[in-house]
Design an enzyme around this catalytic site. Structure first.
Site, PDB file in Angstrom:
ATOM      1  N   ARG A 252      45.919  45.219  39.701  1.00 23.12           N
ATOM      2  CA  ARG A 252      47.080  44.409  39.314  1.00 23.12           C
ATOM      3  C   ARG A 252      48.294  45.303  39.036  1.00 23.12           C
ATOM      4  O   ARG A 252      49.418  44.847  39.113  1.00 23.12           O
ATOM      5  CB  ARG A 252      46.763  43.596  38.037  1.00 23.12           C
TER       6      ARG A 252
ATOM      7  N   ARG B 297      48.972  44.842  22.050  1.00 23.02           N
ATOM      8  CA  ARG B 297      50.394  45.058  22.341  1.00 23.02           C
ATOM      9  C   ARG B 297      51.254  44.363  21.310  1.00 23.02           C
ATOM     10  O   ARG B 297      50.793  43.462  20.605  1.00 23.02           O
ATOM     11  CB  ARG B 297      50.749  44.606  23.763  1.00 23.02           C
TER      12      ARG B 297
ATOM     13  N   ARG C 190      37.995  35.758  27.275  1.00 20.79           N
ATOM     14  CA  ARG C 190      38.609  36.360  26.098  1.00 20.79           C
ATOM     15  C   ARG C 190      39.664  35.398  25.579  1.00 20.79           C
ATOM     16  O   ARG C 190      40.330  34.704  26.354  1.00 20.79           O
ATOM     17  CB  ARG C 190      39.292  37.684  26.449  1.00 20.79           C
TER      18      ARG C 190
ATOM     19  N   TYR D 273      41.444  34.852  37.442  1.00 25.65           N
ATOM     20  CA  TYR D 273      42.575  35.467  36.727  1.00 25.65           C
ATOM     21  C   TYR D 273      43.818  35.289  37.594  1.00 25.65           C
ATOM     22  O   TYR D 273      44.184  36.175  38.366  1.00 25.65           O
ATOM     23  CB  TYR D 273      42.236  36.944  36.520  1.00 25.65           C
TER      24      TYR D 273
ATOM     25  N   ASP E 287      47.899  34.402  38.373  1.00 28.03           N
ATOM     26  CA  ASP E 287      49.259  34.416  37.834  1.00 28.03           C
ATOM     27  C   ASP E 287      49.919  33.056  38.067  1.00 28.03           C
ATOM     28  O   ASP E 287      49.449  32.255  38.874  1.00 28.03           O
ATOM     29  CB  ASP E 287      50.071  35.528  38.504  1.00 28.03           C
TER      30      ASP E 287
ATOM     31  N   ARG F 270      53.116  54.570  40.867  1.00 31.16           N
ATOM     32  CA  ARG F 270      54.303  54.936  41.662  1.00 31.16           C
ATOM     33  C   ARG F 270      54.648  56.413  41.486  1.00 31.16           C
ATOM     34  O   ARG F 270      54.464  56.966  40.402  1.00 31.16           O
ATOM     35  CB  ARG F 270      55.514  54.105  41.237  1.00 31.16           C
TER      36      ARG F 270
ATOM     37  N   GLU G 102      49.618  41.301  19.225  1.00 32.16           N
ATOM     38  CA  GLU G 102      48.600  40.563  19.977  1.00 32.16           C
ATOM     39  C   GLU G 102      47.228  41.231  19.854  1.00 32.16           C
ATOM     40  O   GLU G 102      47.111  42.444  20.021  1.00 32.16           O
ATOM     41  CB  GLU G 102      49.031  40.491  21.444  1.00 32.16           C
TER      42      GLU G 102
END
Ligand code: UDP
Length: 380
Positions: A172, A278, A248, A347, A349, A176, A299
């Protein structure tokens, strides 16, 4: 004529309801929560005036032109680039791993080509096709970056050894060798100016749609519906008869601060001795607004207990066995279709959920017109 029943008023249910209503059907939408928008729900915080992503950060990003045009019909979207930082305990680094991260982390001044060569030397060349999350990380970024950024965060987020998780999870995230620190590669990335709830409300605003909130699904509702479109959890639909699928759940601690608390929308905390995953500072998700005060949420992730809301499908090996049994049951249905992240236990998006809801609406309407068997799942 009985109405069509859509269970769940998130993106999946709302888009599907809209398409069916546009085709002339009477559609009833129910949701067990007292609000629409599912986990994309946003609301204005009373103490600070900040627009809050109630169930964690949702950044819309897509390469699908049809989905982009579709959501733009229902509200104004503001360009937004998600720039995530990682606090590893020994510093704050740029994410996803890019040239800046590599140079910061290793104390180097590499060019793109040098960084690429350096990371290849770090990577474990003995791994062929990565069989799990850890192998994927070791093959592509090497042990040092894996341990600093991914191993502990993943353990906190998923509650299991990264070796039990699929390699696709790490795919995901981009890797770079330039200074591009955009979290996503998708060509269109944006956030709704007035929040997701306003967009979903407009999708649902159609004379053919009736929405009933605080209304949990129960099997008896099938009797009053011509067809049920279910975006709740697949195992819940069958009363958990084949066992529980692993999910989860996430939860948040909120704090109000003055001014700017952390300087950005998302900071991941990648070491194990920090219990949260996070920290979100919500006003940075709406940089076009100005607020003196700030709403911050920390979180946390944990295993889903019986009364918790499921968020992330785990899809461990044991879950796949249970899933096969539910898919076999679902395959025998003629009056029910399943959709969305929970209904299909994937999962997904937001853009994918919308694309699949559009596809399911089209295939269901076509099958019905041709008196063919009705689709149980959206075409993948
Ligand atoms: N991940 C990680 N460290 C990070 C960010 C992500 O290990 O700092 C891993 C983690 O396993 C996570 C996965 O990458 O579940 C996918 O990350 P993504 O940002 O897509 O997760 P989401 O925002 O959907 O929770």
């Amino acid at each position: 004529m009985k109405p069509l029943l859509v269970v769940g008023a998130g993106f999946s249910g709302a888009v599907l309801a809209r398409e069916l209503a546009t085709a002339g059907h009477a559609v009833q939408v129910i949701d067990s929560r007292d609000h629409i928008g599912g986990n994309c729900h946003t609301q204005r915080d009373g103490a600070t005036g900040v627009l809050v992503h109630t169930y964690g950060p949702h950044i819309f990003h897509t390469a699908n032109a049809e989905v982009q045009a579709y959501v733009q019909r229902f509200g104004e979207w503001m360009p937004f680039v998600n720039r995530v930082k990682a606090d590893t305990g020994s510093g704050v680094f740029s994410l996803p791993v890019n040239l800046h991260t590599i140079n910061q982390f290793f104390g180097k001044t590499f060019t793109p080509a040098e960084a690429r060569a350096f990371i290849s030397a770090q990577a474990d060349a003995s791994i062929g096709e990565p069989a799990n999350f850890e192998e994927q990380a070791l093959k592509f970024v090497g042990r040092d970056l894996y341990e600093a950024f991914f191993r502990d965060y993943t353990f906190k987020q998923w509650g299991c050894d990264p070796r039990e998780l699929p390699a696709s999870l790490l795919r995901r995230l981009p890797l770079r060798f330039d200074y591009n620190d955009n979290y996503y590669d998708s060509p269109w990335q944006a956030l709704p100016r007035e929040g997701y709830t306003a967009v979903v409300a407009r999708i649902l605003e159609h004379p053919g749609i009736r929405v009933q909130l605080s209304t949990p699904w129960e099997p008896a509702l099938r009797r009053d519906a011509a067809h049920v479109f279910f975006s709740g959890a697949l195992d819940q639909f069958y009363g958990f008869s084949e066992g529980r699928l692993g999910y989860r759940t996430v939860w948040w601690e909120r704090e109000v601060h003055e001014g700017d608390h952390q300087g950005g929308a998302v900071i991941n905390h990648t070491r194990l001795n920090v219990p949260w995953t996070r920290v979100l500072e919500h006003k940075h998700f709406a940089p076009w607004e100005t607020h003196a005060r700030s709403l911050v949420t920390r979180e946390y992730s944990r295993e889903t207990a019986v009364h918790d809301t499921p968020y992330y499908p785990k899809r461990l090996a044991a879950d796949h066995l249970v899933l096969q049994r539910y898919l076999a049951l679902a395959g025998q249905e003629s009056g029910v279709s399943f959709m969305g992240r929970l209904g299909t236990y994937r999962y997904l998006d937001m853009d994918r959920v919308i694309a699949e809801a559009l596809a399911l609406a089209r295939s269901w309407l076509a099958a019905r017109a041709d008196r063919k068997p009705l689709p149980v799942f959206p075409a993948p």
